[in-house]
Write a protein that holds these residues in place. Structure first.
Motif, PDB file in Angstrom:
ATOM      1  N   THR A  59       6.729   6.837  -5.763  1.00  0.00           N
ATOM      2  CA  THR A  59       6.487   7.049  -4.336  1.00  0.00           C
ATOM      3  C   THR A  59       4.989   7.066  -4.040  1.00  0.00           C
ATOM      4  O   THR A  59       4.521   6.408  -3.102  1.00  0.00           O
ATOM      5  CB  THR A  59       7.130   8.375  -3.869  1.00  0.00           C
ATOM      6  OG1 THR A  59       8.537   8.280  -4.072  1.00  0.00           O
ATOM      7  CG2 THR A  59       6.827   8.664  -2.412  1.00  0.00           C
ATOM      8  N   ASN A  62       3.390   3.505  -4.742  1.00  0.00           N
ATOM      9  CA  ASN A  62       3.782   2.523  -3.726  1.00  0.00           C
ATOM     10  C   ASN A  62       3.201   2.837  -2.362  1.00  0.00           C
ATOM     11  O   ASN A  62       3.063   1.949  -1.527  1.00  0.00           O
ATOM     12  CB  ASN A  62       5.304   2.412  -3.651  1.00  0.00           C
ATOM     13  CG  ASN A  62       5.884   1.794  -4.900  1.00  0.00           C
ATOM     14  OD1 ASN A  62       5.261   0.969  -5.545  1.00  0.00           O
ATOM     15  ND2 ASN A  62       7.080   2.207  -5.263  1.00  0.00           N
ATOM     16  N   GLY A  63       2.850   4.091  -2.124  1.00  0.00           N
ATOM     17  CA  GLY A  63       2.309   4.489  -0.828  1.00  0.00           C
ATOM     18  C   GLY A  63       0.798   4.514  -0.747  1.00  0.00           C
ATOM     19  O   GLY A  63       0.251   4.922   0.280  1.00  0.00           O
ATOM     20  N   THR A  65      -1.335   2.286  -0.235  1.00  0.00           N
ATOM     21  CA  THR A  65      -1.919   1.471   0.833  1.00  0.00           C
ATOM     22  C   THR A  65      -1.677   2.080   2.206  1.00  0.00           C
ATOM     23  O   THR A  65      -2.260   1.626   3.195  1.00  0.00           O
ATOM     24  CB  THR A  65      -1.349   0.037   0.813  1.00  0.00           C
ATOM     25  OG1 THR A  65       0.074   0.109   0.903  1.00  0.00           O
ATOM     26  CG2 THR A  65      -1.779  -0.697  -0.445  1.00  0.00           C
ATOM     27  N   LYS A  66      -0.812   3.075   2.275  1.00  0.00           N
ATOM     28  CA  LYS A  66      -0.529   3.755   3.544  1.00  0.00           C
ATOM     29  C   LYS A  66      -0.385   5.254   3.263  1.00  0.00           C
ATOM     30  O   LYS A  66       0.700   5.814   3.333  1.00  0.00           O
ATOM     31  CB  LYS A  66       0.695   3.170   4.217  1.00  0.00           C
ATOM     32  CG  LYS A  66       1.858   2.877   3.312  1.00  0.00           C
ATOM     33  CD  LYS A  66       2.910   2.016   4.001  1.00  0.00           C
ATOM     34  CE  LYS A  66       4.091   1.734   3.135  1.00  0.00           C
ATOM     35  NZ  LYS A  66       3.926   1.150   1.862  1.00  0.00           N
ATOM     36  N   GLU A  68      -0.975   7.861   4.842  1.00  0.00           N
ATOM     37  CA  GLU A  68      -0.396   8.735   5.861  1.00  0.00           C
ATOM     38  C   GLU A  68       1.117   8.868   5.702  1.00  0.00           C
ATOM     39  O   GLU A  68       1.694   9.873   6.108  1.00  0.00           O
ATOM     40  CB  GLU A  68      -0.754   8.256   7.272  1.00  0.00           C
ATOM     41  CG  GLU A  68      -0.124   6.938   7.690  1.00  0.00           C
ATOM     42  CD  GLU A  68      -0.791   5.674   7.136  1.00  0.00           C
ATOM     43  OE1 GLU A  68      -0.259   4.581   7.393  1.00  0.00           O
ATOM     44  OE2 GLU A  68      -1.828   5.765   6.456  1.00  0.00           O
ATOM     45  N   THR A  69       1.750   7.887   5.067  1.00  0.00           N
ATOM     46  CA  THR A  69       3.205   7.964   4.901  1.00  0.00           C
ATOM     47  C   THR A  69       3.601   8.850   3.720  1.00  0.00           C
ATOM     48  O   THR A  69       4.689   9.415   3.726  1.00  0.00           O
ATOM     49  CB  THR A  69       3.838   6.568   4.716  1.00  0.00           C
ATOM     50  OG1 THR A  69       3.339   5.984   3.513  1.00  0.00           O
ATOM     51  CG2 THR A  69       3.536   5.674   5.904  1.00  0.00           C
ATOM     52  N   ILE A  70       2.727   8.949   2.730  1.00  0.00           N
ATOM     53  CA  ILE A  70       3.069   9.786   1.569  1.00  0.00           C
ATOM     54  C   ILE A  70       2.448  11.174   1.637  1.00  0.00           C
ATOM     55  O   ILE A  70       2.863  12.065   0.900  1.00  0.00           O
ATOM     56  CB  ILE A  70       2.701   9.106   0.227  1.00  0.00           C
ATOM     57  CG1 ILE A  70       1.185   8.913   0.091  1.00  0.00           C
ATOM     58  CG2 ILE A  70       3.474   7.823   0.045  1.00  0.00           C
ATOM     59  CD1 ILE A  70       0.738   8.523  -1.308  1.00  0.00           C
TER      60      ILE A  70
END
Length: 142
Positions: A59, A62-63, A65-66, A68-70
């Protein structure tokens, strides 16, 4: 973390994912060898813990690059770890065990650039987690 480091971490983790059971065994074996005092923070049966480790790593990787999502999941993990008795100084042997595990799992693919990317990534995430745990602790105290 720059895009090149993120790509190196993500590419190298894709090579580790197929051997996630072995990687988790290596990681916890190394951690408990280097820091035996941490063994008591974990359940006797480590099978679920190993699965959770690899899932959370996936998780986070993979997160990257973003972020704020993780961030919420990573912050919640930090708070749970704090509740289990994890201290800021525990992050150092965990990081060292992770880097060692990646070196074992990737072999020649664990180049100096890949090492640097993983150290930077772990340092960033561990710092974020320590800050999140400290903030939660302060909020509880007030």
């Amino acid at each position: 973390m720059d895009d090149r480091h993120i790509a190196l971490v993500q590419e190298s983790f894709r090579k580790v994912a197929p051997i996630s059971d072995v990687a988790a065994d290596l990681f916890y074996g190394r951690l408990f060898e280097a820091a035996p005092h941490l063994r008591g923070l974990f359940p006797e049966d480590m099978s679920e813990q190993k699965r959770k480790l690899m899932m959370m790593l996936a998780t986070a990787v993979n997160g990257l690059t973003k972020l704020e999502t993780i961030a919420p999941a990573v912050a919640a993990l930090a708070v749970r770890h704090n509740d289990y008795g994890v201290k800021p100084e525990h992050y150092e042997p965990v990081g060292a065990s992770l880097i060692w595990t990646l070196e074992q799992g990737l072999g020649d693919g664990f180049t100096p650039d890949v090492r640097e990317a993983w150290v930077e990534t772990y340092t960033f995430l561990a710092g974020f987690m320590k800050d999140a745990a400290a903030s939660a602790e302060k909020a509880r105290a007030s």
